[in-house]
Scaffold this motif. Structure first.
Motif, short mmCIF file in Angstrom:
data_model
loop_
_atom_site.label_atom_id
_atom_site.label_comp_id
_atom_site.label_asym_id
_atom_site.label_seq_id
_atom_site.Cartn_x
_atom_site.Cartn_y
_atom_site.Cartn_z
N LEU A 65 1.08 -1.15 0.04
CA LEU A 65 0.35 -0.27 0.10
C LEU A 65 0.76 1.52 -0.35
N THR A 66 0.90 2.34 -0.89
CA THR A 66 1.96 2.47 -1.13
C THR A 66 1.48 4.51 -1.52
N GLU A 67 0.12 4.50 -1.16
CA GLU A 67 -0.12 5.82 -1.12
C GLU A 67 0.78 7.07 -0.35
N ASP A 68 0.92 6.78 0.60
CA ASP A 68 2.08 8.04 1.44
C ASP A 68 3.34 7.24 1.15
N LEU A 69 3.66 7.08 0.20
CA LEU A 69 5.15 7.09 -0.11
C LEU A 69 5.27 8.05 -1.17
N GLU A 70 6.26 8.82 -0.81
CA GLU A 70 6.93 10.02 -1.46
C GLU A 70 7.68 9.63 -2.04
N TYR A 71 8.27 8.84 -2.47
CA TYR A 71 9.65 8.89 -2.69
C TYR A 71 10.21 7.31 -2.76
N MET A 72 10.95 7.67 -3.71
CA MET A 72 11.73 5.48 -3.85
C MET A 72 12.29 5.67 -4.68
N SER A 73 13.64 4.96 -4.21
CA SER A 73 15.09 4.97 -5.31
C SER A 73 15.10 3.53 -5.93
N SER A 74 16.22 3.41 -6.52
CA SER A 74 15.83 1.98 -7.17
C SER A 74 16.47 1.17 -5.99
N ALA A 75 16.83 1.50 -4.86
CA ALA A 75 16.75 0.36 -3.60
C ALA A 75 15.73 0.02 -2.74
N ALA A 85 7.53 -17.94 -7.10
CA ALA A 85 6.92 -17.14 -8.20
C ALA A 85 4.82 -17.06 -8.20
N ASP A 86 4.89 -18.08 -7.39
CA ASP A 86 3.53 -18.20 -7.50
C ASP A 86 2.93 -17.09 -6.42
N VAL A 87 3.50 -15.82 -5.59
CA VAL A 87 3.31 -15.26 -4.43
C VAL A 87 3.06 -14.03 -5.46
N GLN A 88 1.80 -13.37 -6.24
CA GLN A 88 2.10 -12.07 -6.93
C GLN A 88 1.80 -11.19 -5.96
N LEU A 89 2.63 -10.25 -7.01
CA LEU A 89 2.95 -9.34 -6.53
C LEU A 89 2.01 -7.85 -6.95
N TYR A 90 1.81 -6.92 -5.65
CA TYR A 90 0.73 -5.97 -6.67
C TYR A 90 0.92 -4.49 -5.38
N VAL A 91 1.33 -3.54 -6.08
CA VAL A 91 1.54 -2.05 -5.53
C VAL A 91 -0.16 -1.38 -5.61
N VAL A 92 -0.77 -0.82 -5.05
CA VAL A 92 -1.69 -0.14 -4.41
C VAL A 92 -1.67 1.32 -4.62
N SER A 93 -2.04 2.37 -5.16
CA SER A 93 -2.12 3.52 -5.66
C SER A 93 -0.51 4.01 -5.26
N PHE A 104 9.43 -2.75 -14.21
CA PHE A 104 8.58 -3.32 -13.46
C PHE A 104 7.37 -3.41 -12.84
N HIS A 105 6.51 -2.41 -14.40
CA HIS A 105 5.02 -2.78 -14.23
C HIS A 105 5.05 -4.25 -14.99
N HIS A 106 6.05 -4.52 -15.87
CA HIS A 106 5.72 -6.34 -16.45
C HIS A 106 5.86 -6.99 -15.45
N SER A 107 5.82 -7.10 -14.02
CA SER A 107 5.50 -7.53 -12.95
C SER A 107 5.00 -7.79 -12.20
N VAL A 108 4.95 -6.63 -11.75
CA VAL A 108 3.79 -6.44 -10.47
C VAL A 108 2.74 -5.58 -10.87
N THR A 109 1.38 -6.02 -10.19
CA THR A 109 0.44 -5.15 -10.55
C THR A 109 0.46 -4.24 -10.10
N ILE A 110 -0.23 -2.98 -10.55
CA ILE A 110 -0.41 -1.89 -9.91
C ILE A 110 -1.78 -1.54 -10.38
N VAL A 111 -2.13 -1.40 -8.93
CA VAL A 111 -3.72 -1.08 -8.77
C VAL A 111 -3.90 0.13 -8.13
N ASP A 112 -5.02 0.66 -8.97
CA ASP A 112 -5.52 2.50 -7.85
C ASP A 112 -6.60 1.89 -6.38
N GLU A 113 -7.13 0.91 -6.25
CA GLU A 113 -7.38 0.44 -5.07
C GLU A 113 -7.58 -0.70 -4.79
#
Lengths: 143, 109
Positions: B48-58, B72-80, B94-103
């Motif tokens: 849950l990244t709504e309040d994540l203001e900055y992210m570097s390659s780290a 590989a069986d665990v799906q990774l989601y990034v929300v907001s 990374f958007h090819h491997s991670v599912t990005i959703v609004d909510e």
């Protein structure tokens, strides 16, 4: 061109937040917008992290990181210098499309930082200055 | 702004709420949180990244670590993700491997 700010900090990860604050300050003076400010901060953060981890820590060295910002009507130029191991980001292979489309399971973790640097600033170059590495970032103003 | 990573597991879904600035000095906090849930039997890891203001390659490296640690069986989601965090995910593919959703509701379906 005038020097607007300088900052010298120890070459350790604890300095990254101070470096970020510094970049935000000079970006504000240069009137960069939010996106350009974020991108410059990201690029500087990536290079500073490389200096700290590869140039100093992994090489068994300690030292400072020297930042300097110069401003003229058309651009903001930010230079970072260090006395760590010779490290030329330009020599890092540019990540190819095949890598960027790989799944995360099969990815190596290296090279992402330099890729982001090149994608984030308007101009980037590395030079050797005496016993120092010098990384130069340029952002065009009035965008 | 200080970085925090708080995890919570419900059934087979692990959630980690990220906030603040994720760089090389704060990435170990995120990595520890991932390690703490790595042994659990989960099928989805949701950030849950709504309040994540900055992210570097780290931060990206912790995402790679997460995927490789959990399999590989665990799906990774990034929300907001915020606009510039999303920009970084896209620029690095990374958007090819991670599912990005609004909510979050989109994950639970």
């Amino acid at each position: 061109m005038r020097v607007i700010e300088t900052l010298t900090v120890p070459g350790t990860v604890d300095s990254l937040s101070k470096i970020a604050e510094y970049v935000k300050q000079v970006a504000t003076i240069a009137e960069l917008n939010h996106k350009a400010t974020y991108k410059l901060r990201l690029a500087v953060d990536e290079i500073a992290t490389n200096i700290i981890t590869h140039g100093y820590a992994e090489a068994g060295l300690t030292g400072e990181i020297y930042l300097r910002a110069d401003l003229d009507n058309s651009r903001l130029t930010l230079a970072i210098e260090d006395t760590g191991a010779i490290y030329n980001p330009d020599e890092k292979a540019v990540l190819q499309h095949e890598y960027l489309s790989q799944t995360l399971e099969t990815r190596e973790a290296g090279g992402l930082g330099v890729h982001l640097v090149l994608a984030s600033v308007d101009e980037f170059r590395y030079e050797r200055a005496g016993d120092r590495n010098r990384n130069i970032f340029i952002m065009h103003r009035n965008q | 702004m200080a970085f925090t990573a708080i995890s919570e597991i419900n059934d087979d879904i692990a959630k980690i709420t990220l906030s603040g600035e994720l760089d090389a000095s704060t990435a170990p906090i995120f990595k520890e949180e991932v390690e703490s849930i790595a042994g659990q039997d989960i099928s989805k890891l949701v950030l849950l990244t709504e309040d994540l203001e900055y992210m570097s390659s780290a931060g990206l490296r912790v995402l790679i670590f997460s995927k490789q640690k959990m399999g590989a069986d665990v799906q990774l989601y990034v929300v907001s993700p915020q606009e510039m965090v999303l920009d970084t995910l896209e620029k690095t593919g990374f958007h090819h491997s991670v599912t990005i959703v609004d909510e979050y509701a989109a994950v639970a379906r």
